[in-house]
Design an enzyme around this catalytic site. Structure first.
Site, PDB file in Angstrom:
ATOM      1  N   THR A 138      30.982 -33.631 -26.368  1.00  0.00           N
ATOM      2  CA  THR A 138      30.399 -32.577 -25.540  1.00  0.00           C
ATOM      3  C   THR A 138      30.791 -31.186 -26.020  1.00  0.00           C
ATOM      4  OG1 THR A 138      30.487 -31.587 -23.318  1.00  0.00           O
ATOM      5  CG2 THR A 138      32.361 -32.908 -23.984  1.00  0.00           C
ATOM      6  N   GLU A 140      31.814 -29.022 -24.164  1.00  0.00           N
ATOM      7  CA  GLU A 140      32.977 -28.617 -23.379  1.00  0.00           C
ATOM      8  C   GLU A 140      34.266 -28.740 -24.190  1.00  0.00           C
ATOM      9  OE1 GLU A 140      33.195 -27.256 -20.335  1.00  0.00           O
ATOM     10  OE2 GLU A 140      31.023 -27.188 -20.131  1.00  0.00           O
ATOM     11  N   TYR A 162      37.823 -32.683 -17.745  1.00  0.00           N
ATOM     12  CA  TYR A 162      36.736 -33.394 -18.409  1.00  0.00           C
ATOM     13  C   TYR A 162      36.746 -33.097 -19.905  1.00  0.00           C
ATOM     14  CZ  TYR A 162      31.986 -34.324 -20.070  1.00  0.00           C
ATOM     15  OH  TYR A 162      30.903 -34.748 -20.804  1.00  0.00           O
ATOM     16  N   LYS A 166      37.455 -35.774 -22.945  1.00  0.00           N
ATOM     17  CA  LYS A 166      36.470 -35.964 -24.008  1.00  0.00           C
ATOM     18  C   LYS A 166      37.047 -35.629 -25.390  1.00  0.00           C
ATOM     19  CE  LYS A 166      32.483 -37.432 -22.417  1.00  0.00           C
ATOM     20  NZ  LYS A 166      31.787 -38.602 -23.001  1.00  0.00           N
TER      21      LYS A 166
END
Length: 350
Positions: A138, A140, A162, A166
């Site tokens: 991701t 992010e 999160y 990840k």
């Protein structure tokens, strides 16, 4: 890879990406298996059209109950299916919620990857045949960005539980690729949306509100930071890149993005403008919707994916917002009609 029918296993198959990926794989002649969690509500809306009672039919999805927190279950399923390709899309993927549920987020989105990779490695060693693995990474990961645009070589700086979970999954996938010679690739996907996006995500929250405001079911839309900048694409385009990665002879990691950046404010302008409204008349800022650590801007550089995979975008930002808005206006109109029908029945009963 065998010239006979391929078999794919998809975690997170009931989600936005999972449903589009399942459709793509079925179109390409795959036998598709998906992992679903047991719950009191059967969240099958996105893939119900792909599932029928005869799960052995080649044009349908075969579902398996399981969870990324259960390693033994994953080993059993992978061993039984013995797939050609595994796509790990399962996660607790809501960034804001990850601050409220950091342990579950890390267990599912982080350690869940370790459990699945071990299941794939174990099956591959026992069967003696290659299993190609895709990891959903991701944007992010970049969080507090250190360079713009972000590409495969940009240092990571996650800003949420999160993102941290990840990041663990991303590096673990690389580690398994290098340590066990596994065909394991990661797609660093920037924001990708669709009419199937969960309603708690900001883009769908906006288009759902636009539809409801348009038909008179809602008065206001409360938002957080509308000046945040994102690189938004269409989920249907992005799952094609996932598949393309596993068709390459050599595994690698790729940024999947549009290369364009737009603000939440722009998204509001297009969505409300689509139905002839001015967002300023309906949107109110609420500090409750700000993140503890905000990611201000994300902009991906998809050059590698375009040159090495031959991947191309088909849906523009404008088309994406309009597609989502049109779908949610239709949904709101159905809600309004159902509300009137129920009221009519109650009045008659009285």
């Amino acid at each position: 890879m065998s010239e006979t029918q391929k078999t794919a296993f998809v975690t997170g198959i009931t989600g936005q990406d999972g449903s589009y990926l399942a459709e793509l794989l079925l179109e390409k002649g795959y036998k598709v298996h998906g992992l679903i969690r047991r719950s009191s509500t059967f969240g099958m809306e996105r893939i119900s059209h792909l599932c029928k009672e005869e799960s052995e039919d080649t044009d349908q999805v075969c579902l398996h109950y399981g969870d990324l927190t259960d390693g033994l279950c994953l080993r059993r399923i992978i061993s039984e299916i013995n797939p050609d390709e595994v796509y790990n899309l399962g996660a607790q993927s809501h960034v804001r919620v990850s601050f409220d549920m950091p342990l579950e987020t890390c267990d599912v989105s982080g350690l869940g990857t370790a459990r699945l990779l071990e299941a794939v490695r174990d099956c591959q060693e026992k069967s003696g045949r290659e299993i190609r693995y895709y990891q959903a990474s991701t944007s992010e990961l970049y969080g507090k960005v250190v360079e713009t645009p972000q590409k495969e070589t940009t240092p990571f700086y996650p800003r949420s539980p999160y993102g941290c979970a990840k990041l663990f999954s991303h590096w673990l996938t690389i580690n398994y690729r290098e340590s066990y010679n596994m065909h394991a690739s990661s797609g660093i996907l920037f924001n990708h949306e669709s009419p199937r996006r969960g309603e708690t995500f900001v883009t769908r929250k906006i288009t759902r509100a636009v539809g409801r405001i348009k038909v008179g079911l809602q008065d206001k839309l409360f938002m957080g930071n509308i000046d945040a900048m994102r690189d938004w694409g269409f989920a249907g385009d992005y799952v094609k890149a996932m598949w393309m990665m596993l068709q390459k002879d050599t595994p690698d990691d790729y940024v999947i993005a549009t290369g364009e950046m737009h603000s939440v404010r722009e998204f509001l302008e297009i969505a409300f403008g689509r139905v002839g409204l001015d967002y300023n008349d309906y949107v109110e800022i609420d500090p409750r919707f700000y993140r503890p650590a905000e990611v201000e801007l994300l902009l991906g550089d998809p050059t590698k994916a375009k040159t090495q995979l031959g991947w191309e975008l088909e849906v523009s930002f404008q088309q994406l917002v309009e597609m989502m808005t049109d779908t949610d206006v239709e949904k709101a109109e159905r809600e309004l009609a159902e509300s009137k029908r129920v009221t009519s029945v109650k009045l008659k009963a009285a």
